[in-house]
Motif scaffolding. Structure first.
Motif, PDB file in Angstrom:
ATOM      1  N   VAL A 182       0.836  -1.017   0.077  1.00 32.28           N
ATOM      2  CA  VAL A 182      -0.122   0.028   0.026  1.00 32.28           C
ATOM      3  C   VAL A 182       1.115   1.295  -0.093  1.00 32.28           C
ATOM      4  CG1 VAL A 182      -1.707   1.412   1.234  1.00 32.28           C
ATOM      5  CG2 VAL A 182      -1.740  -1.387   1.004  1.00 32.28           C
ATOM      6  N   SER A 183       0.729   1.989  -0.952  1.00 30.96           N
ATOM      7  CA  SER A 183       1.837   3.205  -1.232  1.00 30.96           C
ATOM      8  C   SER A 183       1.436   4.226  -0.102  1.00 30.96           C
ATOM      9  CB  SER A 183       1.413   3.772  -2.381  1.00 30.96           C
ATOM     10  OG  SER A 183       1.945   3.133  -3.402  1.00 30.96           O
ATOM     11  N   SER A 184       2.452   4.781   0.378  1.00 24.15           N
ATOM     12  CA  SER A 184       2.504   5.496   1.701  1.00 24.15           C
ATOM     13  C   SER A 184       2.004   7.142   1.240  1.00 24.15           C
ATOM     14  CB  SER A 184       3.614   5.846   2.384  1.00 24.15           C
ATOM     15  OG  SER A 184       4.699   6.214   1.637  1.00 24.15           O
ATOM     16  N   PHE A 185       1.297   7.870   2.223  1.00 19.66           N
ATOM     17  CA  PHE A 185       1.082   9.262   2.258  1.00 19.66           C
ATOM     18  C   PHE A 185       2.373   9.901   1.646  1.00 19.66           C
ATOM     19  CE2 PHE A 185       0.139  13.620   3.950  1.00 19.66           C
ATOM     20  CZ  PHE A 185      -0.504  14.013   2.782  1.00 19.66           C
ATOM     21  N   THR A 186       3.307   9.806   2.290  1.00 13.27           N
ATOM     22  CA  THR A 186       4.791  10.126   1.677  1.00 13.27           C
ATOM     23  C   THR A 186       5.348  10.063   0.466  1.00 13.27           C
ATOM     24  OG1 THR A 186       5.808   9.610   4.125  1.00 13.27           O
ATOM     25  CG2 THR A 186       7.315  10.150   2.434  1.00 13.27           C
ATOM     26  N   TYR A 187       4.929   8.905  -0.142  1.00 13.43           N
ATOM     27  CA  TYR A 187       5.095   8.667  -1.364  1.00 13.43           C
ATOM     28  C   TYR A 187       4.184   9.423  -2.487  1.00 13.43           C
ATOM     29  CZ  TYR A 187       3.886   6.724  -6.129  1.00 13.43           C
ATOM     30  OH  TYR A 187       3.560   6.748  -7.529  1.00 13.43           O
ATOM     31  N   LEU A 188       2.807   9.863  -1.893  1.00  9.32           N
ATOM     32  CA  LEU A 188       2.200  10.628  -2.706  1.00  9.32           C
ATOM     33  C   LEU A 188       2.378  12.156  -2.470  1.00  9.32           C
ATOM     34  CD1 LEU A 188      -1.306   9.248  -1.766  1.00  9.32           C
ATOM     35  CD2 LEU A 188      -0.115   8.908  -3.957  1.00  9.32           C
ATOM     36  N   GLN A 189       3.016  12.549  -1.557  1.00  9.33           N
ATOM     37  CA  GLN A 189       3.231  13.873  -1.274  1.00  9.33           C
ATOM     38  C   GLN A 189       4.525  14.115  -2.244  1.00  9.33           C
ATOM     39  OE1 GLN A 189       3.947  14.148   3.051  1.00  9.33           O
ATOM     40  NE2 GLN A 189       2.626  15.843   3.266  1.00  9.33           N
ATOM     41  N   LYS A 190       5.642  13.309  -2.209  1.00  9.82           N
ATOM     42  CA  LYS A 190       6.699  13.560  -2.928  1.00  9.82           C
ATOM     43  C   LYS A 190       6.161  13.421  -4.460  1.00  9.82           C
ATOM     44  CE  LYS A 190      11.390  11.584  -3.687  1.00  9.82           C
ATOM     45  NZ  LYS A 190      12.251  10.426  -3.545  1.00  9.82           N
ATOM     46  N   ALA A 191       5.348  12.655  -4.971  1.00  7.03           N
ATOM     47  CA  ALA A 191       4.875  12.504  -6.276  1.00  7.03           C
ATOM     48  C   ALA A 191       4.175  13.741  -6.696  1.00  7.03           C
ATOM     49  CB  ALA A 191       3.867  11.250  -6.577  1.00  7.03           C
ATOM     50  N   MET A 192       3.288  14.257  -5.706  1.00  6.56           N
ATOM     51  CA  MET A 192       2.612  15.456  -5.760  1.00  6.56           C
ATOM     52  C   MET A 192       3.433  16.820  -5.962  1.00  6.56           C
ATOM     53  SD  MET A 192      -0.446  14.657  -3.333  1.00  6.56           S
ATOM     54  CE  MET A 192      -1.535  16.237  -3.370  1.00  6.56           C
ATOM     55  N   ASN A 193       4.405  16.713  -5.185  1.00  2.07           N
ATOM     56  CA  ASN A 193       5.563  17.861  -5.205  1.00  2.07           C
ATOM     57  C   ASN A 193       6.283  17.828  -6.550  1.00  2.07           C
ATOM     58  OD1 ASN A 193       5.101  18.800  -2.626  1.00  2.07           O
ATOM     59  ND2 ASN A 193       6.610  17.681  -1.662  1.00  2.07           N
ATOM     60  N   TYR A 194       6.597  16.821  -7.077  1.00  2.00           N
ATOM     61  CA  TYR A 194       7.015  16.762  -8.376  1.00  2.00           C
ATOM     62  C   TYR A 194       6.164  17.689  -9.542  1.00  2.00           C
ATOM     63  CZ  TYR A 194       8.007  14.823 -13.151  1.00  2.00           C
ATOM     64  OH  TYR A 194       8.325  14.287 -14.522  1.00  2.00           O
ATOM     65  N   PHE A 195       4.979  17.535  -9.439  1.00  4.46           N
ATOM     66  CA  PHE A 195       4.057  17.988 -10.436  1.00  4.46           C
ATOM     67  C   PHE A 195       3.958  19.468  -9.944  1.00  4.46           C
ATOM     68  CE2 PHE A 195       2.669  13.815 -11.165  1.00  4.46           C
ATOM     69  CZ  PHE A 195       2.780  13.638 -12.414  1.00  4.46           C
ATOM     70  N   LEU A 196       3.763  19.721  -8.741  1.00  2.00           N
ATOM     71  CA  LEU A 196       3.630  20.942  -8.331  1.00  2.00           C
ATOM     72  C   LEU A 196       4.969  21.998  -8.671  1.00  2.00           C
ATOM     73  CD1 LEU A 196       2.113  20.579  -4.774  1.00  2.00           C
ATOM     74  CD2 LEU A 196       1.124  21.678  -6.860  1.00  2.00           C
ATOM     75  N   GLU A 197       6.166  21.623  -8.653  1.00  4.28           N
ATOM     76  CA  GLU A 197       7.137  22.012  -9.209  1.00  4.28           C
ATOM     77  C   GLU A 197       7.359  22.457 -10.623  1.00  4.28           C
ATOM     78  OE1 GLU A 197      10.326  19.848  -7.214  1.00  4.28           O
ATOM     79  OE2 GLU A 197       9.679  20.222  -5.074  1.00  4.28           O
ATOM     80  N   LYS A 198       6.944  21.333 -11.488  1.00  2.00           N
ATOM     81  CA  LYS A 198       7.178  21.099 -12.930  1.00  2.00           C
ATOM     82  C   LYS A 198       6.105  21.961 -13.638  1.00  2.00           C
ATOM     83  CE  LYS A 198       7.797  18.139 -16.594  1.00  2.00           C
ATOM     84  NZ  LYS A 198       8.100  16.527 -16.827  1.00  2.00           N
ATOM     85  N   TYR A 199       4.760  22.170 -12.873  1.00  2.00           N
ATOM     86  CA  TYR A 199       3.658  22.772 -13.697  1.00  2.00           C
ATOM     87  C   TYR A 199       3.103  23.977 -12.810  1.00  2.00           C
ATOM     88  CZ  TYR A 199       4.225  18.712 -16.560  1.00  2.00           C
ATOM     89  OH  TYR A 199       4.970  17.725 -17.508  1.00  2.00           O
ATOM     90  N   THR A 200       2.064  24.543 -13.485  1.00  2.00           N
ATOM     91  CA  THR A 200       1.368  25.595 -12.899  1.00  2.00           C
ATOM     92  C   THR A 200      -0.086  25.216 -12.583  1.00  2.00           C
ATOM     93  OG1 THR A 200       0.942  26.683 -14.938  1.00  2.00           O
ATOM     94  CG2 THR A 200       2.835  27.460 -13.733  1.00  2.00           C
TER      95      THR A 200
END
Length: 297
Positions: A182-200
Motif C-alpha cells: 500500500v503506497s504511503s502518504f509520503t510517496y504521494l506527497q513526493k509525487a505531488m511535489n514533482y508536479f507542483l514544481e514542474k507545472y502551474t
C-alpha cells in the motif's frame, strides 16, 4: 483490459484475426466503444477451428518467441497477460478502443467542470479571474463525449493530475505476504511535489477504494478533488483518463488509467515488495513501460 490489449497487439503484429468470447465482449462494451470488426472472427468460425494451442500467462512475463514470424497459428490466451510489450506499439489504437461510452462521460463531466468552475473566481488558493480569458459563464458543463470533455478541460487554466490510491484489498495479510504493498502518504506527497514544481495551477483528482480515508488525509488541501462516493469504478477510471498526468500506486486500475491518459506518469518504486512472489511473477521491468517514472517513497 490487459488480456484484450495483449490479444489485440498480437493480432495486429502477426496480421491475423482474433475471437473475443461473448462474456468478455459484453463486459468491455458496457464501458468502452470497442470496435474490432476489422479483426474479429465470428463465433461460428471460431468453433470450427482445430489445433488451438493454449498459453497461460498468469502475470507479467513477456515471451519474445510469440513475436517471431509464423509463431502463431491458433492460440488462446488464458491468465492475465500483463506484459506491456505485447501491445505497446498499438497504444494509439488501444486508446481509441478504450474510449468511454458517452453516457459515462456525461455523468462525470458536470462534477469535474463545476468543481473547477468554483476555483476560477478569486480566492486565496484559487486563480483570479483576470489571469484567464475563461469566465464562469463560458464554462459549459454538458458534454457530448470523451473528446469533448478533454477539450473543455484543456481550455481551463489548470494542470490536472489523476491519483489512484489503492488500499482496501491490498492491506489483507495474504496480499501483503505475496508482495502487494500500500503506497504511503509520503510517496504521494513526493509525487505531488514533482508536479507542483514542474507545472502551474495543478489540481489533483483523487480516486480510491477508500475515499473516506482520502477525505481525512486531504481535508485541508485545496488543490485536491476527491471523486464522489457514488461514482462507480467505471466513472472513476474515466475521470482519471481525462487528466493530463497520473500518479500510480499499485494495481492494474491505476496502470490503465495512466496508460490511457498519457502525459507524465509516476509510480511507486517500492511496489511490488522486493524479493516477493509478486515481484518474481510480475517483474517491474516487464510491467511498467519505460515512460513510467519510478519514484521512491
Amino acid at each position: 483490459m490487459f488480456k484484450f490489449a495483449s490479444a489485440y497487439g498480437l493480432a495486429r503484429f502477426h496480421r491475423c484475426r482474433f475471437y473475443l468470447d461473448e462474456p468478455y465482449m459484453k463486459i468491455l462494451n458496457a464501458t468502452f466503444t470497442i470496435n474490432i470488426t476489422f479483426l474479429n472472427i465470428l463465433k461460428s468460425e471460431y468453433l470450427t477451428l482445430s489445433g488451438i494451442g493454449y498459453r497461460d500467462n498468469t502475470a507479467c512475463h513477456y515471451s519474445q518467441k510469440l513475436m517471431l514470424p509464423n509463431s502463431i497459428r491458433y492460440l488462446e490466451l488464458t491468465g492475465y497477460w500483463q506484459a506491456y510489450r505485447y501491445f505497446i506499439n498499438y497504444t494509439d489504437e488501444l486508446r481509441q478502443q478504450f474510449t468511454f461510452r458517452p453516457n459515462i462521460i456525461q455523468t462525470i463531466a458536470p462534477f469535474i467542470l463545476q468543481e473547477l468552475k468554483g476555483r476560477i473566481l478569486c480566492q486565496p488558493t484559487c486563480i483570479h479571474q483576470n489571469q484567464s480569458n475563461i469566465t464562469l459563464g463560458n464554462i459549459e458543463t454538458t458534454v457530448k463525449d470523451q473528446l469533448d470533455l478533454k477539450n473543455k478541460l484543456r481550455e481551463l487554466p489548470f494542470t490536472l493530475v489523476g491519483i489512484h490510491w489503492r488500499r482496501g484489498d491490498m492491506m489483507r495479510p495474504n496480499k501483503q505476504a505475496y508482495g502487494h504493498t500500500v503506497s504511503s502518504f509520503t510517496y504521494l506527497q513526493k509525487a505531488m511535489n514533482y508536479f507542483l514544481e514542474k507545472y502551474t495551477n495543478v489540481i489533483f483528482i483523487v480516486t480510491s477504494d477508500e475515499k473516506n480515508y482520502c477525505k481525512n488525509i486531504f481535508s485541508n488541501n485545496s488543490k485536491v478533488i476527491i471523486t464522489p462516493d457514488k461514482f462507480t469504478g467505471e466513472q472513476d477510471l474515466a475521470m482519471l483518463t481525462v487528466c493530463q498526468h497520473t500518479i500510480v500506486t499499485s494495481g492494474t486500475f491505476g496502470w490503465f488509467a495512466a496508460y490511457l491518459a498519457g502525459g507524465d506518469i509516476l509510480y511507486d518504486k517500492l511496489s511490488p515488495a522486493k524479493n516477493s512472489g509478486l515481484e518474481r511473477d510480475c517483474p517491474p521491468s516487464q510491467y511498467y513501460p519505460p515512460e513510467f517514472i519510478p519514484m521512491r517513497r
